[in-house]
Design a protein around this motif. Structure first.
Motif, PDB file in Angstrom:
ATOM      1  N   CYS B   6      19.697 -19.638 -64.004  1.00 46.19           N
ATOM      2  CA  CYS B   6      18.798 -19.336 -62.304  1.00 46.19           C
ATOM      3  C   CYS B   6      17.669 -19.038 -62.470  1.00 46.19           C
ATOM      4  N   ILE B   7      17.195 -19.692 -61.181  1.00 43.13           N
ATOM      5  CA  ILE B   7      15.482 -18.495 -61.436  1.00 43.13           C
ATOM      6  C   ILE B   7      15.275 -18.463 -60.090  1.00 43.13           C
ATOM      7  N   ASN B  35      10.112 -15.192 -61.703  1.00 40.99           N
ATOM      8  CA  ASN B  35      10.135 -13.879 -61.408  1.00 40.99           C
ATOM      9  C   ASN B  35      10.305 -13.754 -63.101  1.00 40.99           C
ATOM     10  N   ASP B  38      13.202 -14.689 -65.511  1.00 40.96           N
ATOM     11  CA  ASP B  38      13.654 -15.890 -65.281  1.00 40.96           C
ATOM     12  C   ASP B  38      12.897 -16.573 -67.000  1.00 40.96           C
ATOM     13  N   ILE B  59      17.950 -24.235 -61.567  1.00 43.95           N
ATOM     14  CA  ILE B  59      18.402 -24.195 -60.103  1.00 43.95           C
ATOM     15  C   ILE B  59      18.025 -22.620 -59.848  1.00 43.95           C
ATOM     16  N   MET B  61      17.683 -21.498 -55.680  1.00 43.73           N
ATOM     17  CA  MET B  61      18.111 -21.183 -53.958  1.00 43.73           C
ATOM     18  C   MET B  61      16.999 -20.573 -53.265  1.00 43.73           C
ATOM     19  N   THR B  94      22.563 -10.638 -51.465  1.00 41.10           N
ATOM     20  CA  THR B  94      23.162 -11.044 -52.907  1.00 41.10           C
ATOM     21  C   THR B  94      24.218 -11.587 -52.549  1.00 41.10           C
ATOM     22  N   THR B  97      24.143 -15.183 -51.441  1.00 37.68           N
ATOM     23  CA  THR B  97      23.090 -15.606 -52.792  1.00 37.68           C
ATOM     24  C   THR B  97      24.024 -16.223 -53.590  1.00 37.68           C
ATOM     25  N   GLY B 116      17.544 -13.819 -64.809  1.00 35.89           N
ATOM     26  CA  GLY B 116      17.139 -12.742 -65.125  1.00 35.89           C
ATOM     27  C   GLY B 116      17.624 -11.615 -65.315  1.00 35.89           C
ATOM     28  N   LYS B 117      17.353 -10.590 -65.755  1.00 35.57           N
ATOM     29  CA  LYS B 117      17.770  -9.353 -65.362  1.00 35.57           C
ATOM     30  C   LYS B 117      18.151  -8.691 -64.118  1.00 35.57           C
ATOM     31  N   GLN B 118      16.997  -9.342 -63.560  1.00 38.24           N
ATOM     32  CA  GLN B 118      16.265  -8.463 -62.121  1.00 38.24           C
ATOM     33  C   GLN B 118      15.220  -9.237 -61.674  1.00 38.24           C
ATOM     34  N   ALA B 119      15.250  -9.368 -60.202  1.00 35.68           N
ATOM     35  CA  ALA B 119      13.960 -10.324 -59.357  1.00 35.68           C
ATOM     36  C   ALA B 119      13.331  -8.841 -59.300  1.00 35.68           C
ATOM     37  N   THR B 124      17.558  -6.210 -57.440  1.00 35.17           N
ATOM     38  CA  THR B 124      18.810  -5.549 -57.289  1.00 35.17           C
ATOM     39  C   THR B 124      19.830  -5.608 -58.635  1.00 35.17           C
ATOM     40  N   GLN B 126      21.677  -8.149 -59.819  1.00 36.94           N
ATOM     41  CA  GLN B 126      23.262  -8.021 -58.914  1.00 36.94           C
ATOM     42  C   GLN B 126      23.425  -9.480 -58.524  1.00 36.94           C
ATOM     43  N   VAL B 127      22.819 -10.235 -58.838  1.00 34.12           N
ATOM     44  CA  VAL B 127      23.129 -11.450 -58.819  1.00 34.12           C
ATOM     45  C   VAL B 127      23.719 -12.033 -59.885  1.00 34.12           C
TER      46      VAL B 127
END
Ligand SMILES: Cc1cc2nc3c(=O)[nH]c(=O)nc-3n(C[C@H](O)[C@H](O)[C@H](O)COP(=O)(O)OP(=O)(O)OC[C@H]3O[C@@H](n4cnc5c(N)ncnc54)[C@H](O)[C@@H]3O)c2cc1C
Ligand SMILES: Nc1ncnc2c1ncn2[C@@H]1O[C@H](COP(=O)(O)O)[C@@H](O)[C@H]1O
Lengths: 396, 260
Positions: B6-7, B35, B38, B59, B61, B94, B97, B116-119, B124, B126-127
């Motif tokens: 997921c990016i 990101n 990512d 992928i 979004m 989040t 998403t 990734g760890k976070q954007a 966050t 969280q995703v």
């Protein structure tokens, strides 16, 4: 909800275009037009001098959910090796304040650890502790932690849940929010109750610390936030305080991951960094590794620890574990001495709540002086050795 | 084996500033990038592919222009990509998403999902965990090393505050990765050619089978109330005189504070 431009009022001045973080506003035939990239952040609403940008509510925007059955503030008290992490006490300080304002109870949730530690949570301000002693919680695995917390939330319906923005809190709390279907705000640095609505106002840095955002979760409960360690103040410790401990079982809790080994590799200094009363920090202005030798000497004289800016860490002068700031540690010592650090926002968010900030920088315009309690404009290679010499004299 | 990465396409935050007078972001000429975390997730996926012959699908979004990020992923070696894009997804927090990503991932099939760890825009983190919960699979966050991958399980090192944990998980699993994990490769010439030619498959709300009330702004429990510049307290006291006099004054203050 939609955000639209009233083209009757729009003069095409274009101020809204610059205000949009998502480049979602364009000029079309001399009027502003909001396209499909709009993220509804509302940044443009207050910018328009004509008041031409408006928010339109649509059917289904306001969901009628019964929020009143949710009561009480909860703090998730994280433990490591059975000991409660200090962020839990900070959260109890913040939680107590919120609970008093809402005239409700403050509870702590403890997974693993001992009854003695549960008592400590009461002394630090909790009215109640939900404690599960099951050994499945000894080591941290996301699934059992999120399952039990989800179950407890569904059973007892708190209106606010706070957890530390630590590797543990930031890893498993999102699962809870996903399951309960509620909002979660990450890494908050301030929490207030909105006087009118009673909603929790959650303030957090975004865009790498370049901006702050206030986040609301108006139509779902509980309102969940992870809170950055070292920004909230602990409450008062009452050795005679009483409270209720509710033992909860771990029925039906399962786990598909397994912690095979736990390796500690934090250096002494890193642990010291967050506990230290005095931090002497260095930035790019120090010039090289030798500069940090000098800071070590100063830190030792003051009984403190050594910190660093990201620039110094990136140069390889000092390990990452010493980095203070947005992507490093947040610290809150009594005295923070910044040597050759410019004071970029990403650095400031990690240290600006220190009680006293002393800045030494040769550029009088450096932004670090804006937060400094005492500022010395000068070369660190001159000021620091002199300071060391004088401190030694005083000590004799 | 199927690996999904997921990016997210984000503004290069190093260059985002706020105008303190108007409290708005200055985004003039800020470029969009993948990101950074990512990129490490893509690299990890491709390394697993090189060992096991897995198929890597990347992928994202986002709005139509997020296609650029997917082309970059192809140039690094991704086998397939999906752009999850629909007007209805706008304004997603989040929760919304993660919900949309989960619906799409379910359609694609997966053994390992990498995030990734976070954007760096929302910060966050969280995703990833939320997607794992929706899919009802385990996740391990903050992976700094992948020790071992087999058909059934994976062994990794998870970064913690005071060191790291060695954690084993059954597959399927979702992992979020930190920068220490690897060094992302640069696109190869062949990859760049493939990226240029690739047809980007889009998935809209019907393709992923999501309900409208769960996506975009409607599906988002959180709202941004306002944004503002980080304020700094200003109670500066510049010490005066020669360097020696200033240092003397400072030593005096430090003594007053009883720290010497
Ligand atoms: C997403 C993101 C996250 C970040 N996270 C962090 C973070 O966690 N922590 C962090 O610190 N930064 C972080 N940064 C980087 C931050 O923006 C700055 O680049 C960094 O803090 C600058 O470090 P510095 O002050 O040491 O270096 P510089 O900005 O180069 O400043 C050096 C200062 O030293 C002074 N100086 C030079 N020589 C001397 C001398 N001989 N005597 C006295 N003064 C001297 C100069 O006047 C200057 O003010 C982040 C950036 C981004 C985009
Ligand atoms: N819109 C998106 N599309 C695809 N992946 C995403 C999206 N948003 C976030 N992610 C993934 O989730 C990770 C964490 O993002 P965040 O929770 O926004 O900090 C990112 O590093 C991505 O791997």
């Amino acid at each position: 909800m939609r955000i639209v431009v009233n083209i009757e009022k729009c003069t095409g001045c274009g101020q809204c275009i610059d205000s949009c973080p998502f480049t979602a506003i364009v000029l079309k035939e001399g009027r502003a037009f909001i396209n499909e990239y709009c993220q509804f952040c509302r940044a443009c609403l207050s910018i328009c001098p004509e008041g031409a940008i408006i928010e339109i509510m649509e059917e289904g925007d306001i969901k009628e959910t019964d929020l009143s059955s949710y009561k009480g503030v909860w703090v998730f008290a994280e433990q490591r090796d059975g000991n409660i992490a200090s962020v839990a006490y900070e959260l109890l300080g913040a939680g107590r304040r919120l609970a008093d304002e809402l005239k409700t109870e403050l509870s702590a949730v403890l997974f693993g650890s001992t009854g003695e530690q549960a008592q400590e949570l009461i002394k630090w301000g909790a009215d109640k502790v939900y404690h599960c002693k099951d050994p499945i919680f000894e080591k941290f695995n996301d699934e059992p932690y999120s399952m039990l917390l989800t179950n407890l939330i569904k059973t007892y319906k708190p209106e606010i849940v706070l957890a530390g923005a630590t590797p543990i809190g930031r890893s498993f709390i999102p699962r809870v929010a996903a399951k309960v279907k509620t909002g979660l705000t990450a890494d908050c640095t301030a929490l207030e109750i909105d006087k009118d609505s009673g909603n929790l106002l959650q303030v957090r840095p975004a865009f790498g610390g370049n901006i702050m955002a206030t986040i609301l979760c108006p139509n779902h409960r509980p309102q969940i936030a992870t809170v950055r360690p070292r920004v909230m103040k602990r409450g008062e410790y009452g050795p005679d305080k009483n409270g209720e401990i509710i033992n909860v079982p771990a029925d039906g809790i399962t786990c598909r991951t397994k912690v095979l080994d736990t390796v500690k590799e934090a250096s002494e200094c890193m642990v010291n960094l967050q506990e230290a009363d005095v931090i002497v920090s260095g930035g790019r202005g120090l010039g090289d590794t030798k500069g940090f030798k000098m800071l070590e000497e100063l830190a030792e004289l003051l009984g403190g620890a050594v910190g660093a800016s990201r620039a110094a860490v990136d140069e390889g002068w000092i390990p990452y574990s010493h980095q203070v700031g947005q992507t490093g540690k947040t610290v809150c010592p009594k005295i923070y001495i910044a040597c050759g650090i410019s004071g970029a926002v990403q650095h400031l968010v990690g240290m600006q709540s220190s009680d006293i900030i002393i800045a030494i920088n040769k550029n009088p315009e450096a932004p670090i002086f804006n937060v400094a309690t005492y500022g010395i404009v000068g070369d660190v290679n001159e000021v620091v050795p002199l300071l060391i010499k004088k401190l030694k004299e005083v000590k004799q | 084996m199927n690996i999904i990465v997921c990016i997210k396409q984000v503004p290069d935050t190093a260059e985002v500033r706020i105008n303190p007078e108007t409290n708005t972001l200055i985004r003039e000429g800020v470029p969009s990038i993948i990101n950074p975390y990512d990129l490490h997730a893509i690299e990890a996926a491709i390394q697993i592919k090189e060992k096991t012959g897995a198929k890597v699908t990347v992928i994202t979004m986002g709005p139509p222009q997020a296609e650029d990020a997917l082309r970059e992923a192809i140039s690094m070696g991704a086998d397939d990509v999906r752009l999850i894009s629909d007007r209805a997804f706008a304004g997603a927090d989040t929760w919304a998403t993660s919900y949309a990503l989960y619906k799409a991932i379910e359609k694609l099939g997966y053994d390992i999902i990498l995030c990734g760890k976070q954007a760096i825009d929302g910060d966050t983190a969280q995703v990833g965990p939320e997607v794992a919960e929706f899919l009802n699979i385990p996740h391990i966050a903050y992976i700094r090393k992948i020790d071992n991958v087999s058909d059934k399980s994976i062994k990794v090192q998870r970064l913690m505050d005071e060191g790291y944990d060695v954690v084993e998980s059954q597959l399927p699993v979702l992992l979020t990765v930190v920068k220490e994990l690897n060094t992302p490769r640069l696109p190869s010439l062949k990859g760049k050619m493939a990226a240029k030619k690739a047809v980007i498959t889009k998935m809209n709300i019907n393709d992923i089978g999501a309900e409208e009330e769960n996506v975009g702004l409607k599906g988002s429990p959180t709202q941004v109330k306002n944004i503002f510049a980080p304020h700094t307290k200003a109670d500066r006291k510049m010490l005066q005189g020669s360097i020696e006099e200033q240092v003397d004054a400072l030593v005096g203050e430090l003594r007053g504070l009883k720290c010497v």
